[in-house]
Design a protein around this motif. Structure first.
Motif, PDB file in Angstrom:
ATOM      1  N   SER A 175      -8.091   0.649  -7.839  1.00 28.59           N
ATOM      2  CA  SER A 175      -8.368   2.088  -7.891  1.00 28.59           C
ATOM      3  C   SER A 175      -9.808   2.419  -7.528  1.00 28.59           C
ATOM      4  O   SER A 175     -10.080   3.365  -6.775  1.00 28.59           O
ATOM      5  CB  SER A 175      -8.048   2.633  -9.287  1.00 28.59           C
ATOM      6  N   GLU A 176     -10.751   1.646  -8.048  1.00 30.09           N
ATOM      7  CA  GLU A 176     -12.154   1.923  -7.769  1.00 30.09           C
ATOM      8  C   GLU A 176     -12.468   1.741  -6.290  1.00 30.09           C
ATOM      9  O   GLU A 176     -13.137   2.573  -5.670  1.00 30.09           O
ATOM     10  CB  GLU A 176     -13.051   1.007  -8.602  1.00 30.09           C
ATOM     11  N   GLY A 177     -11.966   0.654  -5.711  1.00 31.22           N
ATOM     12  CA  GLY A 177     -12.196   0.417  -4.293  1.00 31.22           C
ATOM     13  C   GLY A 177     -11.546   1.475  -3.432  1.00 31.22           C
ATOM     14  O   GLY A 177     -12.129   1.959  -2.453  1.00 31.22           O
ATOM     15  N   ALA A 178     -10.320   1.863  -3.778  1.00 39.24           N
ATOM     16  CA  ALA A 178      -9.614   2.880  -3.011  1.00 39.24           C
ATOM     17  C   ALA A 178     -10.351   4.214  -3.040  1.00 39.24           C
ATOM     18  O   ALA A 178     -10.431   4.926  -2.027  1.00 39.24           O
ATOM     19  CB  ALA A 178      -8.194   3.049  -3.546  1.00 39.24           C
ATOM     20  N   SER A 179     -10.925   4.550  -4.197  1.00 39.83           N
ATOM     21  CA  SER A 179     -11.644   5.820  -4.309  1.00 39.83           C
ATOM     22  C   SER A 179     -12.891   5.821  -3.426  1.00 39.83           C
ATOM     23  O   SER A 179     -13.303   6.874  -2.925  1.00 39.83           O
ATOM     24  CB  SER A 179     -12.022   6.090  -5.763  1.00 39.83           C
ATOM     25  N   GLY A 200       7.576  -1.236  -5.293  1.00 37.32           N
ATOM     26  CA  GLY A 200       6.955  -2.460  -5.763  1.00 37.32           C
ATOM     27  C   GLY A 200       5.485  -2.285  -6.105  1.00 37.32           C
ATOM     28  O   GLY A 200       4.974  -1.174  -6.284  1.00 37.32           O
ATOM     29  N   GLN A 201       4.783  -3.410  -6.179  1.00 37.82           N
ATOM     30  CA  GLN A 201       3.384  -3.434  -6.605  1.00 37.82           C
ATOM     31  C   GLN A 201       2.468  -3.276  -5.396  1.00 37.82           C
ATOM     32  O   GLN A 201       2.078  -4.254  -4.759  1.00 37.82           O
ATOM     33  CB  GLN A 201       3.088  -4.740  -7.339  1.00 37.82           C
ATOM     34  N   VAL A 202       2.128  -2.048  -5.081  1.00 35.19           N
ATOM     35  CA  VAL A 202       1.272  -1.758  -3.930  1.00 35.19           C
ATOM     36  C   VAL A 202      -0.182  -1.753  -4.388  1.00 35.19           C
ATOM     37  O   VAL A 202      -0.604  -0.878  -5.142  1.00 35.19           O
ATOM     38  CB  VAL A 202       1.632  -0.413  -3.282  1.00 35.19           C
ATOM     39  N   ARG A 203      -0.944  -2.743  -3.935  1.00 32.61           N
ATOM     40  CA  ARG A 203      -2.351  -2.844  -4.308  1.00 32.61           C
ATOM     41  C   ARG A 203      -3.164  -1.720  -3.670  1.00 32.61           C
ATOM     42  O   ARG A 203      -4.049  -1.151  -4.285  1.00 32.61           O
ATOM     43  CB  ARG A 203      -2.912  -4.187  -3.858  1.00 32.61           C
ATOM     44  N   LEU A 204      -2.862  -1.440  -2.393  1.00 36.28           N
ATOM     45  CA  LEU A 204      -3.630  -0.438  -1.653  1.00 36.28           C
ATOM     46  C   LEU A 204      -2.731   0.272  -0.663  1.00 36.28           C
ATOM     47  O   LEU A 204      -1.964  -0.373   0.062  1.00 36.28           O
ATOM     48  CB  LEU A 204      -4.787  -1.105  -0.905  1.00 36.28           C
TER      49      LEU A 204
END
Length: 333
Positions: free
Chosen positions: A33-37, A152-156
């Motif tokens: 989340s932090e990286g995506a932001s 599913g588990q989407v990291r980004l």
């Protein structure tokens, strides 16, 4: 583990579909989340592959470093623009499957779903959903809705107005500054599609000449040479008739140079065709058969117990540093 040609193709796919566009980034899974932001709302300026790692450049001196590893996967959805040098889908990256990308009748496809992109002509858009990963064999599908639902588990998730890329299960997913990105690249060995081939050759030769480590292990060391995995390692050593257990410093310099120059050739072929084609001088029918079947594409890889194509000796299978090593004990004595 995906080999270098696949990662270069993925980087070119990003450049084709995301470069110059504002990207919305999110982490549905929550682990990034932090990286995506930090990335969200920025324009993607470029995409670069170095060996098995990919770097996406964003405005504001930020880079996204991704190493898919054994289990990572990119899912692309939306309008996928493809041409003769770009993969818009990899079924299993390490095996260079291209699914959903060839739109013409001349595509060469095998039973596993692999095909060559050699027949694709001018760029065109296709509204598809495709998987680019090491393990998955999913085929392209028409998108039912936009943006596509989270599965599913989407990291980004990286999203433009027309294309979506979902990242799952990578070994590394990290936001870096330009200095940090440069430091990551500096740890990697030369890549023929990044470094000047002549400079890369000298760098590779000088490192191997100092190493007591077996050449079969050095070729897999990404700090020595970038992008080579299990398939290319076995095939390059056979093509050079080089025993994989010989210490690097004992391999003749001419042979080390031959290995580098062979990697230059094979990496280019892999990027252009989407296949790890390692057999030369095939007639048209043999070439088509090889492109359609892994069993006809390689000299020794995945041929344990079968007769060597040159001398008839049974191909050996060993474990080297936890990876399978195929070689001919006579031709490579």
């Amino acid at each position: 583990m995906p080999e270098g040609h696949s990662v270069h193709r993925i980087a070119r796919q990003f450049a084709r579909n995301f470069q110059g566009r504002t990207v919305a980034a999110s982490s549905p899974q929550g682990r990034f989340s932090e990286g995506a932001s930090l990335l969200s709302g920025r324009t993607l300026l470029g995409a670069r592959a170095v060996g098995k790692q990919m770097f996406l450049e964003f405005e504001g001196d930020l880079w996204l470093r991704v190493h898919l590893g054994l289990y990572g996967a990119w899912d692309f959805s939306g309008e996928i623009l493809v041409d003769s040098t770009i993969a818009s889908a990899n079924g299993r990256m390490g095996q260079t499957n291209q699914r959903g990308t060839v739109l013409e009748d001349q595509a060469i496809m095998d039973a596993a779903g692999e095909n060559s992109l050699a027949s694709i002509g001018a760029p065109r858009k296709a509204r598809v959903h495709v998987r680019m990963s090491e393990q998955t064999k999913g085929l392209a599908e028409d998108d039912a809705e936009w943006p596509p639902p989270i599965v599913g588990q989407v990291r980004l998730r990286l999203l433009t107005d027309s294309t979506c890329a979902d990242l799952r299960g990578p070994t590394a997913c990290q936001v870096q500054t330009s200095d940090e990105m440069a430091a990551s690249v500096a740890k990697l060995g030369p890549d023929p599609l990044v470094d000047d081939p002549a400079v890369g050759e000298e760098r590779f030769v000088s490192v191997v000449a100092r190493k007591p480590t077996a050449i079969g292990l050095l070729l897999m060391d990404q700090a020595v040479i970038s992008g080579i995995g299990n398939v290319y390692r076995a095939e390059m050593l056979f093509r050079a008739r080089q025993n994989p257990h010989t210490p690097g410093r004992e391999v003749p310099t001419a042979t080390v140079r031959e290995l580098w120059r062979d990697w230059v050739r094979l990496l280019s072929i892999g990027v252009e065709t989407g296949q790890m084609m390692t057999m030369d001088d095939l007639d048209p029918e043999s070439y088509r058969r090889a492109m359609a079947s892994r069993d006809d594409r390689h000299w020794v890889y995945h041929r344990a117990g079968l007769p060597c194509r040159v001398c008839g000796t049974a191909i050996l299978l060993e474990e080297a540093a936890g990876r399978k090593l195929y070689w001919c004990p006579k031709c490579q004595a």
